[in-house]
Design an enzyme around this catalytic site. Structure first.
Site: not given
Length: 763
Positions: A17, A121, A440, A525, A703, A735
């Site tokens: 959600e 990370k 990429i 996700c 990103h 990426c």
């Protein structure tokens, strides 16, 4: 009586959600008020799921990242966003992704955005955080609004609240100085703000505050050890009780330091460091609480509750009321609720526990310790039956795969000749210009692509029509790349849902959830495959798609694969055998795909190892063992090809300067890395290390929705050329481009190709 609590809960929602709400707001399709309401609804739902706990976390919910939340709480905003006005959440998104909503932005007049914060990370997980930025002039100023608002919501819901914040030493340790200043010099000023924050929480009636210091499971030199003592001796005067939480590893030589910090409690990760629990009891002052992380917060297998009780019961007898139970770390790293899974194989489902079920396991353990095992006899028996069924299942163990592993030899990981000889043959075959351009792998996953995949999976679109739809998208990607003038093309990966899930779906030994989503960063996700058994490849997985793409162009077409280490690290992995065994199985399976691509005439093959670094143990003394089998797994995968076949690999946001020798040992002909957000700082390793092969430092931060101009990319590549010889440099994005829109991608790649032409003209 044993106390139960939780360190954090998944915030994205059982049906993602929050993801959809964020993306709708960023696109200007919904309001800020609607987004905030969804956040409030999710928090209320999450607290309801945790109502059986003695203490539930408050402040673990973030609209993008908990570390970025802490930066805003501490008033540590990068200078480039300090002059923006409007809602603080919009400014928050500017730091996270370079801009907030697409409409109504005052910064839209300033070239479309600002530089997004660097992302890396979170320790050894696949979760990405926004790196705090420091300079010698950094000033902290408390803004507790977010945390106090969430605390008020929790109180209204009668939640037994335990606020959660990132600790001051970890906050400094995971940040980056943007000048030559010493981060630790900021600690005294930072502690003043923490003291003020804790006082505000005390004024709201808070009894316990969880203060996360996972940096304690890493090696700390004398200065950082002193920082811990300084910090907590200053904070000990607070009117709230502090629970210092460590996780993801062992305290090792930091046990004495952690046990003797002047705080009310210590949380330790008993999944990774169960052997330290007894020694910590001996080190802890008699008044201090020990919270033991007994349920794995990083994996989805049911806990063996009877085995856990065997070692936990003596601990409970010694500690009494001073024993707290919790998952090993925040449950952010696992999906929300197994009950959502209606299509998962029933046998395998019986072996699993998601976040909600892990809290149920925690409750069973607490009841058993408080009232005796007889009080939960049925639950323990059911758990034991599931654990034993998994252990003995023939679906888990494949003798053919085990036999293949026994035949592994060092020769499988060796190329025919060294890089210099290979490079000459590849140059003759590929005939690429200086500063060759490529991407990429993925191109935008449009609504049409997602719709076709959804219809195919639902059985409403047959395989023939699905193939036609995907081939049309591949043809579009190839055509756009030829118009752009890229040198080495990709097929765009229209047929792939995820770079790991796609391969796992075609490998024996894997299964898949329907709603097993885990947050990677922001609204991004992933749904990690579940590696439950021995791995093999029944048939070719990518060859037909790549062959089709190559048939559309005379330019080299890259075959796109995900490497064994990344598939391993981005899966929920078996916990019944060493990780390296599963990785070698994956290496043999992907090696077959590499050889089939080569046989099909594909002369450039990219094997992504985006997650190589995140598998590193958090202690450097344990790195060598991991890197040995990780690098060897890649070499087994890649090195069966002829000299003329050019092997590429790609690595996502990773600080790899300290493992540069291992990167070189992989012996890929070309490595592409993400460097644009760090202004090529990730190439500092090449100041002292002569990297032997070719490298593509990313110049387009995919990103962020911002579109970099030609001059910016030329500047970055010139910085790279100061460290790596120009004849060994490639020009590429950071990426894959699946999360971007064509309207962003095409102008950005146009500028990238123009930058390459400018660079060629200068050599």
């Amino acid at each position: 009586m044993v106390t139960t609590h939780n360190l954090g809960f998944p915030r994205i929602g059982a049906k993602r959600e929050l993801k959809f709400a964020l993306e709708a707001y960023w696109k200007g399709q919904s309001s800020l008020e609607a987004l905030k309401q969804i956040g409030k609804d999710l928090r209320q739902h999450n607290w309801a799921l945790q109502s059986g706990l003695d203490l539930a976390p408050v402040g673990d919910f973030a609209f993008y990242d908990q570390v970025l939340d802490m930066s805003f709480t501490l008033g540590n905003l990068p200078p480039r966003v300090q002059d923006f006005h409007g809602d603080p959440l919009d400014n928050y998104f500017r730091v996270a992704r370079g801009r907030s909503a697409e409409s109504g932005e005052e910064h839209a007049q300033c070239c479309g955005g600002v530089a997004a914060g660097e992302m890396t990370k979170w320790f050894d997980t696949n979760y990405h955080y926004i790196v705090p930025e420091f300079t010698a002039d950094t000033k902290f100023k408390l803004d507790a609004t977010r945390l106090l608002e969430q605390l008020a919501e929790a109180k209204a819901q009668n939640v037994k609240a335990k606020p959660v914040i990132v600790g001051p030493v970890t906050y400094l340790a995971i940040g980056k100085a943007k000048d030559d200043s010493n981060r630790l010099a900021l600690l005294p000023q930072l502690l003043q703000v923490y003291t003020e924050l804790l006082e505000k929480l005390a004024a709201q009636g808070v009894e316990w505050v969880q203060i996360d210091e996972p940096i304690l499971v890493t090696e700390l030199d004398a200065d950082w050890q002193h920082a811990f003592n300084l910090a907590y001796h200053q904070l000990k005067s607070s009117r709230v009780k502090l629970l210092v939480a460590t996780y993801f590893g062992q305290l090792a030589d930091n046990q004495y330091l952690a046990a003797n910090l002047p705080v009310a409690g210590l949380h330790v990760d008993a999944i990774n460091a169960r052997h330290e629990v007894v020694s910590l009891i001996g080190l802890l002052p008699a008044h201090k609480v020990l919270s033991v992380g007994v349920i794995n917060g990083r994996n989805i297998w049911k806990a063996d509750l009877n085995a856990t009780l065997e070692w936990l019961e003596p601990v409970a007898e010694r500690l009494g009321d001073r024993l707290w139970l919790a998952p090993s770390c925040s449950l952010l790293h696992v999906p929300v609720d197994l009950d959502s899974e209606q299509k998962l194989d029933s046998e395998i489902k019986s072996w699993l526990a998601f976040a909600t079920q892990k809290l149920e396991e925690l409750s069973i353990l607490a009841i058993a310790l408080n009232q005796g095992r007889a009080a939960v006899k049925k639950q323990l028996a059911n758990n034991q039956a599931a654990v034993e069924a998994r252990r003995s299942s023939q679906r888990v163990n494949n003798p053919v795969v085990k036999a293949a592993l026994e035949k592994l030899t060092p020769q499988l990981g060796q190329r025919q000749n060294a890089y210099a000889q290979r490079a000459a043959k590849q140059a003759a075959l590929l005939k690429l210009p200086k500063y060759p351009t490529t991407t990429i792998g993925s191109f935008p996953q449009t609504a049409d692509i997602r719709h076709a995949r959804s219809e195919f999976k639902a059985g409403r679109l047959d395989e023939a029509r699905y193939k036609i739809a995907m081939e049309a998208e591949i043809a579009r990607s190839v055509k756009e790349q030829e118009i752009l003038g890229l040198d080495v093309l990709v097929h765009g990966e229209a047929e792939r849902n995820d770079m790991v899930e796609y391969f796992g779906e075609q490998l024996d030994g894997y299964t898949f959830s329907q709603f097993g989503w885990v947050q990677s960063y922001g609204s991004r996700c992933v749904k990690p495959p579940i590696l439950f058994g021995d791995i093999s490849r029944p048939k070719a997985m990518t060859v037909e798609w790549i062959k089709y793409a190559q048939s559309l162009t005379s330019k080299p077409m890259k075959g796109m694969l995900t490497g064994p280490v990344t598939i391993l690290n981005w899966s929920f992995v078996r916990d019944d055998q060493p990780r390296y065994v599963s990785c070698y199985q994956l290496a043999l399976a992907i090696r077959q795909e590499v050889l089939d691509l080569e046989s099909a005439g594909i002369s450039v093959i990219q094997i992504d190892e985006a997650a190589l670094r995140e598998g590193l143990p958090l202690r450097k003394t344990q790195w060598k063992e991991y890197l040995n089998w990780a690098v060897e797994s890649f070499r087994i995968t890649a090195n069966g090809v002829a000299d003329e076949t050019q092997i590429h690999t790609h690595m996502c946001y990773s600080e790899f300067n300290d493992i540069i020798q291992s990167i070189a040992d992989m012996d890929a002909d070309v490595i592409t890395i993400e460097t644009s957000r760090s202004d090529m700082e990730l190439l500092d390793a090449f100041n002292t290390f002569e990297y032997p092969n070719e490298i593509g430092p990313g110049v387009y931060d995919i990103h962020s929705p911002n579109i970099p101009n030609e001059a910016y990319m030329v500047k970055l590549m010139k910085l790279a050329a100061e460290r790596v010889p120009a004849e060994r440099l490639w020009v590429n994005p950071d990426c894959g481009l699946k999360t971007r829109q064509w309207a962003e991608v095409l102008p950005a790649l146009t500028n990238m190709v123009a930058a390459a032409k400018t660079l060629r003209a200068s050599v």
